[in-house]
Design a protein around this motif. Sequence first.
Motif, PDB file in Angstrom:
ATOM      1  N   LEU A 121      -2.892 -27.647  63.276  1.00  0.00           N
ATOM      2  CA  LEU A 121      -2.043 -28.200  64.320  1.00  0.00           C
ATOM      3  C   LEU A 121      -1.311 -29.454  63.858  1.00  0.00           C
ATOM      4  CD1 LEU A 121      -1.160 -27.792  67.241  1.00  0.00           C
ATOM      5  CD2 LEU A 121      -3.137 -29.138  67.978  1.00  0.00           C
ATOM      6  N   THR A 122      -1.928 -30.267  63.039  1.00  0.00           N
ATOM      7  CA  THR A 122      -1.265 -31.485  62.565  1.00  0.00           C
ATOM      8  C   THR A 122       0.004 -31.161  61.781  1.00  0.00           C
ATOM      9  OG1 THR A 122      -2.757 -31.454  60.658  1.00  0.00           O
ATOM     10  CG2 THR A 122      -3.375 -32.862  62.508  1.00  0.00           C
ATOM     11  N   VAL A 123      -0.062 -30.156  60.927  1.00  0.00           N
ATOM     12  CA  VAL A 123       1.114 -29.770  60.139  1.00  0.00           C
ATOM     13  C   VAL A 123       2.162 -29.125  61.033  1.00  0.00           C
ATOM     14  CG1 VAL A 123       1.911 -28.381  58.196  1.00  0.00           C
ATOM     15  CG2 VAL A 123      -0.317 -29.493  58.103  1.00  0.00           C
ATOM     16  N   ALA A 124       1.733 -28.340  62.024  1.00  0.00           N
ATOM     17  CA  ALA A 124       2.687 -27.707  62.934  1.00  0.00           C
ATOM     18  C   ALA A 124       3.447 -28.745  63.742  1.00  0.00           C
ATOM     19  CB  ALA A 124       1.950 -26.743  63.860  1.00  0.00           C
ATOM     20  N   LEU A 125       2.756 -29.775  64.215  1.00  0.00           N
ATOM     21  CA  LEU A 125       3.437 -30.828  64.968  1.00  0.00           C
ATOM     22  C   LEU A 125       4.397 -31.608  64.076  1.00  0.00           C
ATOM     23  CD1 LEU A 125       0.513 -32.177  67.179  1.00  0.00           C
ATOM     24  CD2 LEU A 125       2.396 -30.683  67.868  1.00  0.00           C
ATOM     25  N   GLN A 126       4.005 -31.836  62.842  1.00  0.00           N
ATOM     26  CA  GLN A 126       4.899 -32.519  61.907  1.00  0.00           C
ATOM     27  C   GLN A 126       6.150 -31.693  61.645  1.00  0.00           C
ATOM     28  OE1 GLN A 126       5.551 -31.742  58.482  1.00  0.00           O
ATOM     29  NE2 GLN A 126       6.585 -33.666  57.942  1.00  0.00           N
ATOM     30  N   SER A 127       5.982 -30.375  61.571  1.00  0.00           N
ATOM     31  CA  SER A 127       7.145 -29.502  61.371  1.00  0.00           C
ATOM     32  C   SER A 127       8.060 -29.514  62.592  1.00  0.00           C
ATOM     33  CB  SER A 127       6.678 -28.080  61.080  1.00  0.00           C
ATOM     34  OG  SER A 127       5.878 -28.033  59.915  1.00  0.00           O
ATOM     35  N   GLU A 128       7.455 -29.528  63.799  1.00  0.00           N
ATOM     36  CA  GLU A 128       8.258 -29.606  65.021  1.00  0.00           C
ATOM     37  C   GLU A 128       9.063 -30.896  65.065  1.00  0.00           C
ATOM     38  OE1 GLU A 128       8.713 -27.587  67.600  1.00  0.00           O
ATOM     39  OE2 GLU A 128       7.401 -25.945  66.990  1.00  0.00           O
ATOM     40  N   MET A 129       8.450 -31.997  64.679  1.00  0.00           N
ATOM     41  CA  MET A 129       9.146 -33.275  64.681  1.00  0.00           C
ATOM     42  C   MET A 129      10.282 -33.294  63.669  1.00  0.00           C
ATOM     43  SD  MET A 129       7.524 -37.083  64.063  1.00  0.00           S
ATOM     44  CE  MET A 129       6.394 -36.823  65.434  1.00  0.00           C
ATOM     45  N   LEU A 135       6.066 -32.156  71.560  1.00  0.00           N
ATOM     46  CA  LEU A 135       5.214 -33.037  70.763  1.00  0.00           C
ATOM     47  C   LEU A 135       4.128 -33.703  71.600  1.00  0.00           C
ATOM     48  CD1 LEU A 135       7.900 -34.747  68.497  1.00  0.00           C
ATOM     49  CD2 LEU A 135       6.371 -32.866  67.919  1.00  0.00           C
ATOM     50  N   ALA A 136       4.452 -34.152  72.802  1.00  0.00           N
ATOM     51  CA  ALA A 136       3.474 -34.873  73.617  1.00  0.00           C
ATOM     52  C   ALA A 136       2.296 -33.988  74.020  1.00  0.00           C
ATOM     53  CB  ALA A 136       4.155 -35.473  74.843  1.00  0.00           C
ATOM     54  N   PRO A 137       2.512 -32.798  74.601  1.00  0.00           N
ATOM     55  CA  PRO A 137       1.346 -31.959  74.918  1.00  0.00           C
ATOM     56  C   PRO A 137       0.606 -31.481  73.684  1.00  0.00           C
ATOM     57  CG  PRO A 137       3.376 -30.759  75.345  1.00  0.00           C
ATOM     58  CD  PRO A 137       3.763 -32.180  75.085  1.00  0.00           C
ATOM     59  N   GLY A 138       1.332 -31.226  72.588  1.00  0.00           N
ATOM     60  CA  GLY A 138       0.649 -30.817  71.364  1.00  0.00           C
ATOM     61  C   GLY A 138      -0.213 -31.919  70.787  1.00  0.00           C
ATOM     62  N   ALA A 139       0.311 -33.156  70.809  1.00  0.00           N
ATOM     63  CA  ALA A 139      -0.468 -34.287  70.311  1.00  0.00           C
ATOM     64  C   ALA A 139      -1.683 -34.550  71.193  1.00  0.00           C
ATOM     65  CB  ALA A 139       0.416 -35.530  70.237  1.00  0.00           C
ATOM     66  N   PHE A 140      -1.521 -34.435  72.503  1.00  0.00           N
ATOM     67  CA  PHE A 140      -2.667 -34.658  73.389  1.00  0.00           C
ATOM     68  C   PHE A 140      -3.702 -33.555  73.213  1.00  0.00           C
ATOM     69  CE2 PHE A 140      -4.969 -34.450  77.418  1.00  0.00           C
ATOM     70  CZ  PHE A 140      -5.351 -35.777  77.558  1.00  0.00           C
ATOM     71  N   LEU A 141      -3.268 -32.326  73.019  1.00  0.00           N
ATOM     72  CA  LEU A 141      -4.206 -31.234  72.760  1.00  0.00           C
ATOM     73  C   LEU A 141      -4.968 -31.471  71.468  1.00  0.00           C
ATOM     74  CD1 LEU A 141      -5.254 -28.403  73.569  1.00  0.00           C
ATOM     75  CD2 LEU A 141      -3.376 -27.438  72.233  1.00  0.00           C
ATOM     76  N   SER A 142      -4.274 -31.984  70.457  1.00  0.00           N
ATOM     77  CA  SER A 142      -4.935 -32.292  69.196  1.00  0.00           C
ATOM     78  C   SER A 142      -5.910 -33.449  69.336  1.00  0.00           C
ATOM     79  CB  SER A 142      -3.889 -32.628  68.130  1.00  0.00           C
ATOM     80  OG  SER A 142      -4.495 -32.994  66.916  1.00  0.00           O
ATOM     81  N   LEU A 143      -5.674 -34.333  70.298  1.00  0.00           N
ATOM     82  CA  LEU A 143      -6.519 -35.508  70.478  1.00  0.00           C
ATOM     83  C   LEU A 143      -7.720 -35.241  71.366  1.00  0.00           C
ATOM     84  CD1 LEU A 143      -6.906 -38.611  70.124  1.00  0.00           C
ATOM     85  CD2 LEU A 143      -5.425 -38.889  72.133  1.00  0.00           C
ATOM     86  N   VAL A 144      -7.565 -34.367  72.355  1.00  0.00           N
ATOM     87  CA  VAL A 144      -8.617 -34.219  73.359  1.00  0.00           C
ATOM     88  C   VAL A 144      -9.842 -33.504  72.796  1.00  0.00           C
ATOM     89  CG1 VAL A 144      -7.799 -32.005  74.291  1.00  0.00           C
ATOM     90  CG2 VAL A 144      -9.015 -33.624  75.783  1.00  0.00           C
ATOM     91  N   VAL A 145      -9.652 -32.607  71.841  1.00  0.00           N
ATOM     92  CA  VAL A 145     -10.803 -31.883  71.284  1.00  0.00           C
ATOM     93  C   VAL A 145     -11.754 -32.827  70.544  1.00  0.00           C
ATOM     94  CG1 VAL A 145     -11.505 -30.073  69.671  1.00  0.00           C
ATOM     95  CG2 VAL A 145      -9.552 -29.703  71.184  1.00  0.00           C
ATOM     96  N   PRO A 146     -11.285 -33.713  69.640  1.00  0.00           N
ATOM     97  CA  PRO A 146     -12.215 -34.670  69.033  1.00  0.00           C
ATOM     98  C   PRO A 146     -12.897 -35.581  70.047  1.00  0.00           C
ATOM     99  CG  PRO A 146     -10.195 -34.574  67.760  1.00  0.00           C
ATOM    100  CD  PRO A 146      -9.953 -33.803  69.011  1.00  0.00           C
ATOM    101  N   LEU A 147     -12.193 -35.945  71.128  1.00  0.00           N
ATOM    102  CA  LEU A 147     -12.815 -36.774  72.150  1.00  0.00           C
ATOM    103  C   LEU A 147     -13.963 -36.039  72.825  1.00  0.00           C
ATOM    104  CD1 LEU A 147      -9.767 -38.513  73.895  1.00  0.00           C
ATOM    105  CD2 LEU A 147     -11.485 -39.553  72.419  1.00  0.00           C
TER     106      LEU A 147
END
Length: 310
Positions: free
Chosen positions: A260-268, A278-290
Amino acid sequence: MSGHSTIERGASLPVAKNSDRVPALPPRPGLVSRLTTWLSNGVVQAVLLVVALVWITPLAGLFLSSMRSEQDNAAKGWWTALTDPGQLSLDNYTALFEDSGITQSFWNTVLISVPATALVVGIAALAGYAFAWLEFPGRNAIFLVVVGLLVVPVQIGLLPVAKLFGAIGLFGTIPGVILFHVAYGLPFAIFLLRNYFAEIPREMLEAARMDGGGEWRIFYQLILPLGRPALASLAIFQFLWVWNDMLVALLFADSESQPLTVALQSEMRQFGSNIGVLAPGAFLSLVVPLVVFFAFQRHFVQGVMAGSVK
């Protein structure tokens, strides 16, 4: 009889002085008790509350931005949603999950992070027990090599490992990314668990061996339960590192196996400031580690505090 040779009736007998005796001092409080006392201070709690708010504010801003339309995000700040909840909707998340590229990248991240974490914890637990309690030729020398690998930067191994993976057909695949994370996560994991297992009293292991327990039984029924705090701490660190990694995945994963990190970087890179994706993707990437951290936080705190109280 003379008064000098007799003791008058009612007179008290002389008492020996104890001035030469040192009074017993109360035991010195341990690190955990001192830290608890310090944290109970009102001023310290107020400072910690301010720090927590500073750290939570970007997360709240990201969450609210992920639920606002692109027009609202471009026109007004995210804090306006606090007074106007009508701006919030789940349309961005609906569009995100309908994007096959993003969803595939999310599952690629899961397929990379979970095996890489499980393999590192499992192998390091076996190696840590062997280095701590088993006698075999070259044990100390091998352990010194493991400790020496801790200072090797990840960047040094990127090019040689990429050539090796290309020769054996692992370059651009999920197993290749997992293998890289396992290889570079093991030195720290073995060092951590070996030191933790070495603190277990020798008498417990000797008693288990006298009862007829073999090494495998001692490992599964004694070492693993006692080492649960250290294992949980290691699992959290390894999972967070792999989940949030972009350098290794950017080099070793192709478009079909990118996380997901690479996919978001490609989207940007392709769509610039497309905050609706980017915002929902970044939050989705953040919520799982939390979620993972809060699920294991009790064991994590025990692992951090282990050995601080003597």
